[in-house]
Design a protein around this motif. Structure first.
Motif, PDB file in Angstrom:
ATOM      1  N   LYS A 302      41.487  68.950  23.828  1.00  9.05           N
ATOM      2  CA  LYS A 302      40.461  69.559  24.597  1.00  9.05           C
ATOM      3  C   LYS A 302      39.643  68.342  25.390  1.00  9.05           C
ATOM      4  O   LYS A 302      39.222  67.475  24.613  1.00  9.05           O
ATOM      5  CB  LYS A 302      39.661  70.541  24.157  1.00  9.05           C
ATOM      6  N   TYR A 305      34.482  68.938  29.720  1.00 10.91           N
ATOM      7  CA  TYR A 305      34.232  69.451  31.143  1.00 10.91           C
ATOM      8  C   TYR A 305      34.013  68.317  32.177  1.00 10.91           C
ATOM      9  O   TYR A 305      34.391  68.294  33.406  1.00 10.91           O
ATOM     10  CB  TYR A 305      33.606  70.572  31.290  1.00 10.91           C
ATOM     11  N   MET A 348      42.080  71.941  28.697  1.00  9.58           N
ATOM     12  CA  MET A 348      41.137  72.785  29.200  1.00  9.58           C
ATOM     13  C   MET A 348      40.822  74.144  28.675  1.00  9.58           C
ATOM     14  O   MET A 348      41.793  74.511  27.665  1.00  9.58           O
ATOM     15  CB  MET A 348      41.435  73.171  30.685  1.00  9.58           C
ATOM     16  N   ASN A 349      39.675  74.767  28.528  1.00  5.01           N
ATOM     17  CA  ASN A 349      39.628  76.081  27.932  1.00  5.01           C
ATOM     18  C   ASN A 349      40.226  77.094  29.024  1.00  5.01           C
ATOM     19  O   ASN A 349      40.771  76.863  29.927  1.00  5.01           O
ATOM     20  CB  ASN A 349      37.871  76.478  27.982  1.00  5.01           C
ATOM     21  N   LEU A 352      39.045  77.709  32.624  1.00  4.22           N
ATOM     22  CA  LEU A 352      39.430  76.687  33.548  1.00  4.22           C
ATOM     23  C   LEU A 352      40.740  76.671  34.062  1.00  4.22           C
ATOM     24  O   LEU A 352      41.023  76.390  35.104  1.00  4.22           O
ATOM     25  CB  LEU A 352      38.606  75.444  33.098  1.00  4.22           C
ATOM     26  N   LYS A 431      33.755  72.377  39.900  1.00  2.00           N
ATOM     27  CA  LYS A 431      32.781  71.431  39.373  1.00  2.00           C
ATOM     28  C   LYS A 431      31.395  71.882  39.242  1.00  2.00           C
ATOM     29  O   LYS A 431      30.268  71.274  38.871  1.00  2.00           O
ATOM     30  CB  LYS A 431      33.103  70.274  40.113  1.00  2.00           C
ATOM     31  N   PHE A 435      29.994  76.451  31.288  1.00  2.00           N
ATOM     32  CA  PHE A 435      30.672  76.710  30.110  1.00  2.00           C
ATOM     33  C   PHE A 435      29.827  76.784  28.905  1.00  2.00           C
ATOM     34  O   PHE A 435      30.599  76.466  27.668  1.00  2.00           O
ATOM     35  CB  PHE A 435      32.053  75.924  29.940  1.00  2.00           C
TER      36      PHE A 435
END
Length: 438
Positions: A302, A305, A348-349, A352, A431, A435
């Motif tokens: 991960k 962000y 990414m989560n 996203l 962007k 989160f």
């Protein structure tokens, strides 16, 4: 970083798999099962602790268990199997220890070059290691259960599974005369799907060649890079090749970004030569590079962000430069490149990732339509399905509210006047998301 961050998935709008993440839903009781596992480890109820832990990693397709992990109790032991692409990991757990292994090839089939490769791989592993039991070359993992917890066992098992999968694919690519072991769980793709993917790959390469001819005759190396890299990322994400195509494609991408001493022109030439090889592939050879399998662990760690936001900002500034200097022909490619590059390089989560995939499906509407998936952009009229897009965004937001309470997707700020305007406004939205977890 939580081990849970490595286990993310995206919900697809059709049955075709995209990208290299896990194409399934996590268990609806995943957090509850994880907590039960942690409590059982603290109580030294080792077998039950592992059972809860494995149950938390089982993923689902439409509420049906995917059987990416199977297990059974036997004589005060817990026997289990984990599927990760090419690899099938089998193990035994007692109150004292965990032992797991995956067979790679027969020892008698291994050449000197392959044995050398295996020995070198051992130095790159933290928890697992390769060995030979005289009949097979295997990768194994041993863990003492005295101080284990769900977090501590996750990463060793992940390393074992990912490396077994990667090395079997690498061996198939580089040592094609050697037969891989334990591959009966791999399922071939339907021929119709393979033909469709082959046709699109050829079409994309032909379109690229035509596009290159439209570039200015001088100072076009940067534009060429976007075109070459974008198509490689597109092939990887939309077609999802395995074995030799994936190994060579990922190697070319890695070499491009890691070779700091090479000129852009020389690196572009390497990408051009590789694309010619892809174009010249016969259908039968192309088809050998695809299969369907189950996955338990995501291969990409991960990413923060903020790193993704930084990349979007840098890419949009390049678009502004090309626009100001009147090079409009490369701008649609850069918009596409941003999404494919992000999906290729960043973990990414699930939210996203779904948002990026939605943009990819819009940018590649013809391909998506051919798969009989839901279409959000009409390529004939060049219009966006505003209502469907807003509804999809609303659905994504609602599903994420339990985890990201402050997440708001500002669909009112999207510009639906044209695909280019939509791309810019969509990246601006991506962007500026929140989160922060509950």
């Amino acid at each position: 970083m939580s081990w849970l961050d490595f286990f993310q998935t995206t919900e697809s709008t059709c049955n075709i798999h995209f990208g290299r993440g896990i194409h399934a839903q996590i268990s609806p009781k995943e957090e509850e099962l994880f907590n039960k596992s942690y409590e059982a480890f603290e109580k030294k109820e080792i077998l039950d602790a592992y059972a809860y832990f494995f149950e938390s990693l089982i993923n689902y397709n439409e509420d049906t268990p995917n059987e990416n992990i199977t297990m059974k109790y036997e004589d005060k032991k817990l026997l289990f199997s984990i599927f990760q692409g090419c690899a099938k990991i089998e193990g035994t757990i007692t109150n004292e220890s965990l032992y797991a292994e995956a067979s790679i090839v027969k020892s008698s089939d291994a050449s000197v070059a392959l044995k050398r490769y295996i020995l070198e791989r051992n130095y790159q592993l933290t928890y697992a290691n390769y060995f030979s039991d005289k009949e097979y070359i295997k990768i194994k993992l041993y863990q003492d259960n005295i101080t284990l917890s769900p977090q501590k066992i996750f990463f060793p098992l992940r390393e074992l599974a990912l490396n077994a999968d990667f090395d079997k694919e690498h061996i198939q690519s580089e040592f094609s005369d050697i037969t891989l072991q334990e591959t009966t769980h791999l399922k071939p793709l339907p021929e119709a799907e393979l033909k469709m993917k082959y046709t699109f790959m050829q079409k994309w390469i032909e379109e690229l060649e035509a596009k290159l001819l439209t570039l200015p005759s001088n100072d076009n190396s940067g534009m060429q890079s976007f075109l070459y890299l974008n198509i490689l990322f597109k092939i990887d994400y939309l077609l999802v090749p395995k074995f030799k195509i994936y190994q060579q494609l990922s190697k070319k991408v890695q070499e491009y970004f890691s070779n700091e001493n090479g000129t852009i022109e020389a690196k572009n030439e390497e990408l051009r030569k590789y694309l010619i090889k892809l174009k010249e592939l016969e259908f039968d050879e192309f088809s050998e590079n695809f299969y369907e399998a189950k996955y338990t662990f995501n291969p990409i760690e991960k990413s923060p962000y903020d790193d993704i936001v930084t990349f979007i900002n840098e890419s949009l500034s390049k678009i502004r430069w090309y626009k100001n200097n009147r090079y409009p022909q490369v701008i649609p490619t850069i918009y596409s490149y941003i999404a494919f590059h992000s999906l290729y390089n960043y973990g990414m989560n699930s939210v996203l990732k779904e948002l990026f995939h939605m943009l990819v499906s819009i940018q590649n509407a013809h391909f998506i339509e051919t798969l009989e998936c839901s279409v959000l952009y009409d390529t004939k009229t060049e219009t966006l399905n505003k209502k469907a897009i807003i509804n999809r965004l609303k659905s994504i937001t609602e599903k994420a509210q339990d985890k990201y309470k402050s997440l708001a997707i500002f669909s009112d700020d999207l510009n639906f006047d044209s695909l280019e305007a939509f791309n810019y406004s969509y990246y601006t939205m991506l962007k500026n998301l929140d989160f922060e977890e509950l």
